[in-house]
Design a protein around this motif. Structure first.
Motif, mmCIF file in Angstrom:
data_model
loop_
_atom_site.group_PDB
_atom_site.id
_atom_site.type_symbol
_atom_site.label_atom_id
_atom_site.label_comp_id
_atom_site.label_asym_id
_atom_site.label_seq_id
_atom_site.Cartn_x
_atom_site.Cartn_y
_atom_site.Cartn_z
ATOM 1 N N GLN A 5 14.562 45.570 -81.789
ATOM 2 C CA GLN A 5 13.528 45.099 -80.610
ATOM 3 C C GLN A 5 14.368 45.058 -79.293
ATOM 4 O OE1 GLN A 5 10.735 41.928 -81.578
ATOM 5 N NE2 GLN A 5 9.810 42.003 -79.602
ATOM 6 N N THR A 6 15.313 44.126 -79.231
ATOM 7 C CA THR A 6 16.292 44.032 -78.269
ATOM 8 C C THR A 6 17.502 45.010 -78.545
ATOM 9 O OG1 THR A 6 17.307 42.352 -79.251
ATOM 10 C CG2 THR A 6 15.498 41.838 -77.644
ATOM 11 N N ILE A 7 17.449 45.861 -77.594
ATOM 12 C CA ILE A 7 18.601 46.902 -78.072
ATOM 13 C C ILE A 7 19.843 46.486 -78.347
ATOM 14 C CG2 ILE A 7 19.584 48.953 -77.036
ATOM 15 C CD1 ILE A 7 17.257 49.616 -75.293
ATOM 16 N N ARG A 8 20.381 46.843 -79.373
ATOM 17 C CA ARG A 8 21.888 46.408 -79.702
ATOM 18 C C ARG A 8 22.773 47.353 -79.853
ATOM 19 N NH1 ARG A 8 21.228 40.711 -82.124
ATOM 20 N NH2 ARG A 8 23.480 40.629 -81.881
ATOM 21 N N LEU A 9 23.176 48.216 -78.748
ATOM 22 C CA LEU A 9 24.110 49.011 -78.848
ATOM 23 C C LEU A 9 25.552 48.512 -78.668
ATOM 24 C CD1 LEU A 9 22.304 51.711 -76.868
ATOM 25 C CD2 LEU A 9 22.874 52.058 -79.014
ATOM 26 N N PHE A 10 26.596 49.345 -78.823
ATOM 27 C CA PHE A 10 27.874 48.684 -78.421
ATOM 28 C C PHE A 10 28.267 49.201 -77.115
ATOM 29 C CE2 PHE A 10 27.906 50.192 -83.107
ATOM 30 C CZ PHE A 10 27.784 48.926 -83.691
ATOM 31 N N GLY A 11 27.680 48.223 -76.350
ATOM 32 C CA GLY A 11 27.634 48.686 -74.618
ATOM 33 C C GLY A 11 28.792 49.244 -73.807
ATOM 34 N N GLN A 12 29.846 48.704 -74.257
ATOM 35 C CA GLN A 12 30.937 49.450 -73.318
ATOM 36 C C GLN A 12 31.423 50.757 -74.075
ATOM 37 O OE1 GLN A 12 34.216 46.258 -73.188
ATOM 38 N NE2 GLN A 12 32.641 44.928 -73.077
ATOM 39 N N MET A 13 30.992 51.177 -75.244
ATOM 40 C CA MET A 13 31.439 52.315 -75.800
ATOM 41 C C MET A 13 30.531 53.279 -75.369
ATOM 42 S SD MET A 13 32.392 50.478 -79.364
ATOM 43 C CE MET A 13 33.650 51.792 -79.949
ATOM 44 N N SER A 14 31.082 54.701 -75.521
ATOM 45 C CA SER A 14 30.261 55.648 -74.994
ATOM 46 C C SER A 14 29.221 56.200 -76.134
ATOM 47 C CB SER A 14 31.201 56.880 -74.909
ATOM 48 O OG SER A 14 31.774 57.263 -76.214
ATOM 49 N N VAL A 15 28.017 56.920 -75.501
ATOM 50 C CA VAL A 15 27.184 57.435 -76.448
ATOM 51 C C VAL A 15 27.492 57.985 -77.604
ATOM 52 C CG1 VAL A 15 25.354 59.173 -76.528
ATOM 53 C CG2 VAL A 15 25.478 57.737 -74.480
ATOM 54 N N ALA A 16 28.767 58.914 -77.507
ATOM 55 C CA ALA A 16 29.213 59.689 -78.737
ATOM 56 C C ALA A 16 29.866 58.525 -79.715
ATOM 57 C CB ALA A 16 30.341 60.640 -78.292
ATOM 58 N N GLU A 17 30.492 57.503 -79.100
ATOM 59 C CA GLU A 17 31.228 56.678 -80.113
ATOM 60 C C GLU A 17 29.962 55.633 -81.031
ATOM 61 O OE1 GLU A 17 35.263 55.047 -78.302
ATOM 62 O OE2 GLU A 17 33.773 55.429 -76.914
#
Ligand SMILES: Nc1ncnc2c1ncn2[C@@H]1O[C@H](COP(=O)(O)OP(=O)(O)OP(=O)(O)O)[C@@H](O)[C@H]1O
Ligand SMILES: [Mg+2]
Lengths: 259, 318
Positions: A87-99
């Motif tokens: 629900q609250t986005i949990r991406l690896f924020g400092q890493m690129s979209v591809a990573e």
């Protein structure tokens, strides 16, 4: 029984004195787009957390393809083909979209831990193959131009898309989306609806929580409505919309959502 | 920046390869120290920088490698190079056994536990456990390097030994960046829950990071024991771990950042002898300033490289 069916039976999850999920049962059938709706704080996210192994429900059972998955760890559940977004986005924020998308290839990769120290021809080939899979996802989700961009510098709508792309990179059988349209504008929501249809066409079952009622009514095949952790109704969108208990729950709650 | 990255390593390599021939013995010794501590700092970077685990006991693994080499050489007569497999594997194994019950701890708890281990380790050395560590004086009079029976007594030999070890470490770190295991460390550091939810068994990879970091530090320990032909407990005190910890944080968990940190911390004090007593003072201020002005370090890490074929040239591209 290897049927792609998710069955919750009498699932109960408590937090101290609060019963967030109360004796909940429902069944998601193979190939459905299944919706879980309910007012704020109804316990929807908690149900998803019980399915994906973030919480273990105190009671009840969660069965996937005939196997009990309650009590398994999140990565064991991913290994069985169930992947979720947050629900609250949990991406690896400092890493690129591809990573970020590459992280979804983790369990598909054939590399062992020691290939991180000494690579082999096989591990290099595996590496290449998985990056090619990432490229497929980048194209499928139309994210190619952002491949090298760190995700924390992307607008919200794109971040949501990256999160779904990352989940799809796992090649799941069941995709679980927790409010995928939250924070999206109308155009982005339309794009999302299309994407979800395309995902279903690939044979993936979709289970989602959504507050955007127009969207829910349009795309889901079947719905469960919960309030205070309990199921108050289930059925097709048309049936649910006509259900007095549902109307009561939504009108009765002061924090009615903006649709 | 791109050009820098392309040329930095070859230039570094050439400079470091010819450097010792230009130096007098005292400066050769300084250069060797730089190489050894660079390896330890890079090994700490795997645990702290990449995997984000607050390990404050890296001197333990470094010391363990050094003592294993010293004990095997002085008590059992093993040639220095023959001690390498055990000086790497035993600390790695120890790192794994030590990490297994503690990696799930939150950062601050992990910090305290690893400090505890470091202190116990030094106490054990000082109390001459099993009669092999030599107590407070340590062990001295180790043999020089020998290679198939040829003695390599010159300091130059030690330099190139240290240099090869650094190159090996850089090679491993490069491999790590381009592997599933290396990325898993980045993922779990960035968002533990997201990493688990995408299928990563974070526990296994945390233990892996500890084992690998400990093994590399152990190898650096062998070089250290070789350079001084001796080992003693105070070289592996907890304060040394603090230095490695700070170098990674202030440097920014990148190879140039870590090397810069090692240079400032271990080489500058040699160049300016009067600076030696001031180094903690200066470094302390550098840490404070760096963390305020550049919270991600002086030379922040860039993440694993993505293959070129994925990068499209558009105005949005990075
Ligand atoms: N980790 C937790 N500890 C204690 N209480 C919690 C926890 N997680 C959720 N709750 C409580 O459980 C109830 C259900 O929360 P949940 O997040 O599942 O609701 P939701 O239906 O997803 O709501 P929303 O629509 O706002 O996302 C709430 O009262 C919430 O405060
Ligand atoms: Mg929720």
């Amino acid at each position: 029984m290897a049927h792609n069916e998710l069955i919750l039976n009498n699932v109960t999850k408590r937090f101290g004195g609060l019963t967030a999920v109360d004796d909940l049962s429902f069944t998601v059938a193979d190939g459905q787009i299944y919706g879980v709706i309910g007012p704020n704080g109804a316990g929807k996210t908690t149900v998803f957390n019980c399915i994906t192994g973030i919480y273990k429900s105190e009671e009840g059972s969660v069965q996937w393809r005939g196997e009990e998955i309650r009590g398994m760890t999140p990565y064991q559940i991913v290994d069985r083909g169930i992947v979720r977004t947050f629900q609250t986005i949990r991406l690896f924020g400092q890493m690129s979209v591809a990573e970020n998308i590459m992280s979804g290839r983790h369990i598909k990769s054939s590399q062992s831990w020691w290939h991180g120290i000494v690579p082999t021809l096989g591990s290099r080939r595996d590496e290449k193959e998985n990056w090619l899979k990432v490229q497929e996802q980048l194209e499928f989700f139309d994210l190619g131009e952002f491949a090298a961009t760190p995700t924390n510098s992307l607008p919200y709508g794109l971040q949501r898309r990256v999160e779904i792309a990352r989940a799809m990179a796992v090649e799941p059988t069941l995709l679980i989306l927790d409010e995928p349209a939250a924070g999206l504008n109308d155009k982005e929501t339309l794009g999302l609806v299309e994407t979800i249809y395309k995902i279903r066409e690939k044979g993936v079952t979709v289970l989602l929580i959504e507050h955007d009622m127009d969207m829910v009514m349009e795309i889901t095949d079947y719905l469960t409505v919960i309030n205070f952790g309990k199921k108050i109704a289930e059925g097709t969108p048309v049936e649910v919309q006509a259900n007095p208990a549902v109307i009561e729950a939504y009108l009765g709650s002061e924090d009615d959502d903006d649709e | 920046m791109k050009n820098f990255e392309r040329y930095a390593f070859p230039i570094f390599f050439v400079v470091m390869a010819i450097l010792p021939t230009l130096l007098d013995p005292r400066w050769q010794a300084v250069a060797i120290t730089f190489l050894i501590f660079a390896v330890v700092a890079l090994s700490q970077d795997i645990i702290l920088g990449k995997a984000g685990m607050f390990n404050m006991g890296q001197a333990l693994f470094f010391g363990m490698g050094a003592y294993i080499t010293a004990i095997l050489n002085s008590h059992y007569g093993w040639p220095i190079l023959a001690t390498i497999p055990l000086a790497v594997l035993l600390p790695a194994l120890f790192g794994i056994v030590l990490a297994a019950p503690i990696v799930h701890l939150r950062g601050d708890y992990l910090l305290v536990v690893t400090i505890g281990f470091n202190i116990v380790f030094v106490q054990v050395l000082q109390n001459n456990l099993g009669g092999v560590t030599g107590g407070p004086n340590g062990i001295f009079g180790l043999d020089p390097l020998s290679f198939f029976g040829t003695q390599l007594t010159s300091q130059l030999a030690v330099y190139y030994f240290a240099f090869i070890v650094l190159l090996l470490t850089l090679w491993v770190m490069n491999n790590l960046e381009k592997s599933k295991a290396g990325r898993a460390l980045h993922y779990l550091r960035e968002d533990h829950l997201a990493a688990e939810s995408i299928g990563i068994n974070t526990r296994v990879y945390k233990i892996f990071a500890f084992g690998l970091g400990a093994g590399i530090a152990g190898l650096a320990g062998t070089v250290f024991a070789t350079q001084y032909a001796a080992v003693s407990p105070e070289a592996f005190e907890f304060i040394v771990s603090v230095l490695f910890f700070s170098i990674v944080l202030v440097g920014g968990s990148s190879i140039p950042g870590v090397l810069l940190g090692v240079f400032v911390m271990f080489v500058l004090p040699e160049i300016f002898r009067e600076f030696a007593t001031w180094r903690y003072f200066v470094f302390g201020f550098a840490m404070i300033l760096a963390m305020i002005l550049r919270p991600r370090g002086i030379w922040p890490a860039t993440f694993g490289k993505i293959p070129k074929f994925l990068i499209k040239e558009t105005r949005h591209g990075a």
